[in-house]
Design an enzyme around this catalytic site. Sequence first.
Site, PDB file in Angstrom:
ATOM      1  N   ASP A  70      -8.806 -11.054  17.757  1.00 34.05           N
ATOM      2  CA  ASP A  70      -8.595 -11.376  16.343  1.00 34.05           C
ATOM      3  C   ASP A  70      -9.743 -10.926  15.447  1.00 34.05           C
ATOM      4  OD1 ASP A  70      -6.098 -12.499  16.581  1.00 34.05           O
ATOM      5  OD2 ASP A  70      -6.825 -14.553  16.774  1.00 34.05           O
ATOM      6  N   ARG A  95     -12.062 -18.079  18.777  1.00 35.31           N
ATOM      7  CA  ARG A  95     -12.566 -17.168  17.754  1.00 35.31           C
ATOM      8  C   ARG A  95     -14.045 -17.350  17.441  1.00 35.31           C
ATOM      9  NH1 ARG A  95      -9.090 -15.802  12.639  1.00 35.31           N
ATOM     10  NH2 ARG A  95     -10.554 -14.053  12.820  1.00 35.31           N
ATOM     11  N   ARG A 140      -7.715 -25.676   8.604  1.00 33.80           N
ATOM     12  CA  ARG A 140      -8.878 -25.022   9.206  1.00 33.80           C
ATOM     13  C   ARG A 140     -10.180 -25.537   8.570  1.00 33.80           C
ATOM     14  NH1 ARG A 140      -7.299 -20.194  11.779  1.00 33.80           N
ATOM     15  NH2 ARG A 140      -5.257 -20.528  12.736  1.00 33.80           N
ATOM     16  N   HIS A 169      -4.195 -20.843   6.010  1.00 29.47           N
ATOM     17  CA  HIS A 169      -5.388 -20.435   5.262  1.00 29.47           C
ATOM     18  C   HIS A 169      -5.009 -20.283   3.795  1.00 29.47           C
ATOM     19  CE1 HIS A 169      -7.943 -18.407   8.666  1.00 29.47           C
ATOM     20  NE2 HIS A 169      -8.386 -19.615   8.398  1.00 29.47           N
ATOM     21  N   CYS A 263      -6.462 -10.679   5.190  1.00 29.47           N
ATOM     22  CA  CYS A 263      -7.107 -11.133   6.426  1.00 29.47           C
ATOM     23  C   CYS A 263      -7.990 -10.040   7.024  1.00 29.47           C
ATOM     24  CB  CYS A 263      -6.067 -11.556   7.454  1.00 29.47           C
ATOM     25  SG  CYS A 263      -5.227 -13.096   7.077  1.00 29.47           S
TER      26      CYS A 263
END
Length: 270
Positions: A70, A95, A140, A169, A263
């Site tokens: 990612d 991550r 998040r 997000h 992103c």
Amino acid sequence: MSRTRVVRPRRFLVCEPRHFAVRYAINPWMHPDTPVDVDLAQEQWRSLIDAYRAHGHTVDSVEPAPDLPDMVFAANSAVVVGGRVFGSLFHAPERRPESVHYDTWFKTAGYEVYRPESVCEGEGDLVWTGRYLLAGTGFRTTREAHREVQEFFGRPVISLTLVDPHFYHLDTALFVLDDDNVAYYPEAFSPGSREVLAGLFPDAVLATREDALAFGLNSVSDGRHVFIAPQAEALAARLGEHGYLPVPVDLSELHKAGGGIKCCTQEIRS
């Protein structure tokens, strides 16, 4: 009313999806049993970089790490305002190692990097408007991180609560068009947050759920051109009516991991 919009050249930081894969599920879009075409992901990503450069923007790259699929989603690595870097502390353990690679890039480039104490996912949840930071929470980034961000930058931070897990997000539910306006999907936010946004941006471009699910709000604007998913046709048409020029860029292969144009794009603001 349509009017002429002004381009502001940008500097972006990106990471090639050389090792892109969907190996785990940390959002509703991710299904590890879904095949991923890495060659197609790279081709689509290169088309985004080409589009940025064709429109006069500067693009820098971080070297991808083979064990971090990612890492292509560079926006989550930090938020940079006034040449100051507020780094990331990812919610998902998978991550968290990405932060080291991005921190190293920034430090090598001459920046000091602040390491947050609270979970914070960079521009994924922190959106700079030119006057203040819109800060997402709910899935998040934590509210504690919002306080850290305000103390670090000394700029007002406005907390917004996300309520739909598909828009985990802030940058999947809202993006900045220019110093005066934004586009967003109202139902991604709590009732109180919707009222805040309506008060701040009475002329905002509003998106439908279909626009948002097509990653239409995971877009990047330079003040005139809006780099947008071609699947968000209705939103692109509305942006055109407001004087913006949509630049369609298809990142559908990267959508399989829940990410799109924004992103993949970290903005470095000097």
